[in-house]
Design an enzyme around this catalytic site. Sequence first.
Site, PDB file in Angstrom:
ATOM      1  N   GLY A 121       0.767  -1.237   0.000  1.00  0.00           N
ATOM      2  CA  GLY A 121       0.000   0.000   0.000  1.00  0.00           C
ATOM      3  C   GLY A 121       0.796   1.284   0.000  1.00  0.00           C
ATOM      4  N   TRP A 154       2.688   2.691  -2.398  1.00  0.00           N
ATOM      5  CA  TRP A 154       2.470   3.475  -3.615  1.00  0.00           C
ATOM      6  C   TRP A 154       1.084   4.116  -3.585  1.00  0.00           C
ATOM      7  CZ3 TRP A 154       4.551   1.672  -8.987  1.00  0.00           C
ATOM      8  CH2 TRP A 154       5.949   1.563  -8.939  1.00  0.00           C
ATOM      9  N   ASP A 176      -4.687  -5.922  -6.242  1.00  0.00           N
ATOM     10  CA  ASP A 176      -3.614  -6.852  -5.901  1.00  0.00           C
ATOM     11  C   ASP A 176      -4.231  -8.186  -5.487  1.00  0.00           C
ATOM     12  OD1 ASP A 176      -0.379  -6.262  -4.981  1.00  0.00           O
ATOM     13  OD2 ASP A 176      -1.273  -8.182  -4.468  1.00  0.00           O
ATOM     14  N   ASP A 228      -7.054 -11.232  -9.107  1.00  0.00           N
ATOM     15  CA  ASP A 228      -6.058 -11.401 -10.158  1.00  0.00           C
ATOM     16  C   ASP A 228      -6.300 -10.393 -11.274  1.00  0.00           C
ATOM     17  OD1 ASP A 228      -4.244 -12.232 -12.043  1.00  0.00           O
ATOM     18  OD2 ASP A 228      -4.985 -14.294 -12.185  1.00  0.00           O
ATOM     19  N   ASP A 260       3.315  -2.298 -10.449  1.00  0.00           N
ATOM     20  CA  ASP A 260       4.418  -2.770  -9.608  1.00  0.00           C
ATOM     21  C   ASP A 260       4.289  -4.281  -9.413  1.00  0.00           C
ATOM     22  OD1 ASP A 260       6.760  -2.260  -8.166  1.00  0.00           O
ATOM     23  OD2 ASP A 260       5.683  -2.201  -6.260  1.00  0.00           O
ATOM     24  N   LYS A 289       7.206  -1.860 -13.568  1.00  0.00           N
ATOM     25  CA  LYS A 289       8.449  -2.444 -13.074  1.00  0.00           C
ATOM     26  C   LYS A 289       8.755  -3.716 -13.843  1.00  0.00           C
ATOM     27  CE  LYS A 289       8.359  -4.846  -9.241  1.00  0.00           C
ATOM     28  NZ  LYS A 289       8.258  -5.153  -7.796  1.00  0.00           N
TER      29      LYS A 289
END
Length: 347
Positions: free
Chosen positions: A131, A133, A151, A178, A221, A291
């Site tokens: 959490g 970000w 997430d 998902d 991320d 990322k």
Amino acid sequence: FYNLQLCNRIAGIAGCQTVFRHQPPGITMLLVRLLPPPCTCTYLPFAHRCAQRWLSNKGRDRRSRGKSKKISQSSAKWLARQSKDQYAKRARDEGSPSRAVYKLEQIDKSALRGRLFKKGDSVVELGAAPGGWSLYASEQIGPKGRLVAVDLLPLDARAMTELGTAESGADFYFAQGDFNSLQVKEYIADALRIEDEDIGGDSDNQVDALIRYRADIILSDMAGNFTGDQRTDALKTMSLCENALMFAAGSTCFTTTDANTQYMKDILQISSNTSWQTTGLLRAGGSFLCKFFQCGKENERELIDAARRLFTDTKVIKPPASRKESAERYLLATGFRGTPSLVPVGT
């Protein structure tokens, strides 16, 4: 409390003594602490010894008596590294869920043509746990902004509370699930839904006129569950980045043929209700950040080339908060050109 007929019914709470015979130590000490004066507790030596062991955190599990838990070599290295890491220490001191928030802060400040986040932006974050970000993005876009986070894992309880109650934060939505599932993607699209009359923009622009869902920034991320094989793990994360880019820029963002470009033009001219899966959820002029882990130029080329084709500015960043030994990198792309299939090939 089941022995000795409820311990003589706690001696009637009448000031008389309660006698325990080999009571479980937890029950023994609980009664010792709860019985009000003038009640007292007399217990046999064996129970007394057990209670003392229980209070000192010993002997809870007979199988582990006399044995110390071994820490794996990798865990020991991680703990040693965390204790020396300035960003991990700073995160603990500031109450941040993780050190990753400083990476996003550094990327934000190094963004091309000004800061990445602006007040009132709509932001989608993929791979939001724990959490950090989300907290940073919410603060940057303010109460007029909208933040949709996703997430597989739940967010840190403290972060979830702050995101849901902070008056200075954004309008916040969270889905635990998902990202690759259509149901979660539809949830994000619904959270970003806007009315036709609020679309605005250039009326001659087909993309702005047709998209009913939009985000100013899409962050990823995400990383797959690590297997221990660096190459496999890097390729899994690269696949997630590619899925995130298709989610942002449309299902055909990796297709560059002239035939596909003409096909998409024909579809957009015919349909007045084009699916967000075709056009993507990122508005024209928006930004994309993901990322990935270095896995060889041949495996990174497709993602980076697509980003260069779809955005006016792109760069690969390794923020100072990223550990030197890590293969972690961030692709930052700003100035989305619009629906990717309408972008001329070679631009």
